[in-house]
Scaffold this motif. Structure first.
Motif, PDB file in Angstrom:
ATOM      1  N   ALA A  24      14.255  -5.903  -2.086  1.00 31.04           N
ATOM      2  CA  ALA A  24      13.567  -7.062  -1.665  1.00 31.04           C
ATOM      3  C   ALA A  24      14.266  -7.722  -0.221  1.00 31.04           C
ATOM      4  O   ALA A  24      13.552  -7.665   0.839  1.00 31.04           O
ATOM      5  CB  ALA A  24      13.222  -8.202  -2.431  1.00 31.04           C
ATOM      6  N   ALA A  25      15.536  -7.764  -0.303  1.00 29.37           N
ATOM      7  CA  ALA A  25      16.222  -8.269   1.080  1.00 29.37           C
ATOM      8  C   ALA A  25      15.875  -7.327   2.309  1.00 29.37           C
ATOM      9  O   ALA A  25      15.707  -7.862   3.394  1.00 29.37           O
ATOM     10  CB  ALA A  25      17.552  -8.418   0.691  1.00 29.37           C
ATOM     11  N   LYS A  26      16.102  -5.967   1.907  1.00 31.69           N
ATOM     12  CA  LYS A  26      15.900  -4.943   2.861  1.00 31.69           C
ATOM     13  C   LYS A  26      14.593  -4.982   3.590  1.00 31.69           C
ATOM     14  O   LYS A  26      14.340  -5.089   4.666  1.00 31.69           O
ATOM     15  CB  LYS A  26      16.205  -3.488   2.334  1.00 31.69           C
ATOM     16  N   TYR A  51       0.813  -1.337  -0.037  1.00 31.92           N
ATOM     17  CA  TYR A  51      -0.087   0.223   0.049  1.00 31.92           C
ATOM     18  C   TYR A  51       0.772   1.359  -0.011  1.00 31.92           C
ATOM     19  O   TYR A  51       0.485   2.313  -0.688  1.00 31.92           O
ATOM     20  CB  TYR A  51      -0.832  -0.048   1.325  1.00 31.92           C
ATOM     21  N   ARG A  52       2.046   1.130   0.834  1.00 26.38           N
ATOM     22  CA  ARG A  52       3.086   2.257   1.038  1.00 26.38           C
ATOM     23  C   ARG A  52       3.820   2.595  -0.662  1.00 26.38           C
ATOM     24  O   ARG A  52       4.064   3.585  -0.914  1.00 26.38           O
ATOM     25  CB  ARG A  52       3.940   2.293   2.149  1.00 26.38           C
ATOM     26  N   THR A  53       4.341   1.285  -0.876  1.00 27.79           N
ATOM     27  CA  THR A  53       5.236   1.270  -1.997  1.00 27.79           C
ATOM     28  C   THR A  53       4.842   0.066  -2.910  1.00 27.79           C
ATOM     29  O   THR A  53       4.854  -1.000  -2.418  1.00 27.79           O
ATOM     30  CB  THR A  53       6.585   0.943  -1.482  1.00 27.79           C
ATOM     31  N   PRO A  54       4.604   0.148  -4.055  1.00 29.69           N
ATOM     32  CA  PRO A  54       4.056  -0.718  -4.940  1.00 29.69           C
ATOM     33  C   PRO A  54       5.199  -1.670  -5.531  1.00 29.69           C
ATOM     34  O   PRO A  54       5.647  -1.646  -6.854  1.00 29.69           O
ATOM     35  CB  PRO A  54       3.259  -0.031  -6.210  1.00 29.69           C
ATOM     36  N   CYS A  55       5.786  -2.214  -4.527  1.00 26.77           N
ATOM     37  CA  CYS A  55       6.957  -3.304  -4.871  1.00 26.77           C
ATOM     38  C   CYS A  55       6.596  -4.656  -4.919  1.00 26.77           C
ATOM     39  O   CYS A  55       7.274  -5.359  -4.626  1.00 26.77           O
ATOM     40  CB  CYS A  55       8.093  -2.871  -3.672  1.00 26.77           C
TER      41      CYS A  55
END
Length: 218
Positions: free
Chosen positions: A65-67, A16-20
């Motif tokens: 993604a790892a972070k 929702y915050r970041t479309p990752c």
């Protein structure tokens, strides 16, 4: 609210915050298709979290993604704190598919992680930006149907760092999990969206093309 939904919620909040979503799905596939140095299948063991592995992957999406996985492990909720990193990486992929309109899947937990940096695996450079490394799929002993299904993940995300124009993606909406990637693939030059050699190779193999056509219809 069941445990599966509770475990996914920190990922839904992240999306929702970041479309990752594409990055998380790409990371899940990268880790799940990992091979050992002798060519045997290692599978989902959080290898991508190793610093040496991130250097080998040389992918901004894998690093990102790892972070996020590390943050969710410690700051998500009481369920994510209990899950292994290997579980969380795959859970991120499952949550990404669901968030983008794909099926809601029951997540099975219990994966173990690699022990340390010595467990990193060298491999060739990732190619075509964020696409799947097809050579690795071919070494996993997957059925033709399974390989086409995994290639279908290209319906999410972008190629490389650019997110503008038709040549930055495989299909119209890179944030919707559906079968438009496969439909566009069958259009070939009439599609207008990018097609890599790995994508087009599925049309040159009669068995793979049959599954492309099947999934393009449903």
């Amino acid at each position: 609210m069941n445990l599966n939904h509770i475990a996914k919620k920190p990922f839904f909040d992240l999306f929702y915050r970041t479309p990752c979503m594409p990055q998380m799905l790409r990371a899940a596939l990268y880790d799940a298709t990992m091979l050992n140095s002798d060519g045997s299948h290692r599978g989902a063991k959080a290898t991508l979290l190793l610093t040496n592995q991130q250097h080998t992957a040389h992918s901004r999406d894998i690093e990102f993604a790892a972070k996020q996985i590390k943050e969710i492990k410690h700051e998500g909720n009481h369920i994510t704190q209990l899950l292994s990193y290997a579980d969380l990486i795959q859970l991120g992929g499952v949550a990404a598919v669901e968030y983008c309109g794909g099926p809601s899947m029951v997540f099975k937990m219990g994966r173990t992680c690699v022990e340390g940096e010595g467990d990193s695996v060298n491999h060739g450079q990732e190619h075509h930006g964020n696409s799947i490394v097809v050579d690795r799929l071919n070494k996993l002993g997957l059925t033709t149907q399974e390989k086409v299904a995994l290639m279908g993940s290209h319906t999410l995300g972008f190629i490389g760092d650019s997110k503008k124009g038709r040549d930055s993606r495989w299909c119209l909406n890179p944030y919707v999990f559906d079968n438009t990637y496969l439909q566009d693939l069958l259009l070939c030059d009439r599609s207008g969206y990018i097609k890599t050699a790995a994508d087009l190779a599925m049309l040159n193999d009669s068995e793979m093309k049959q599954w492309v056509e099947t999934y393009a219809q449903d």
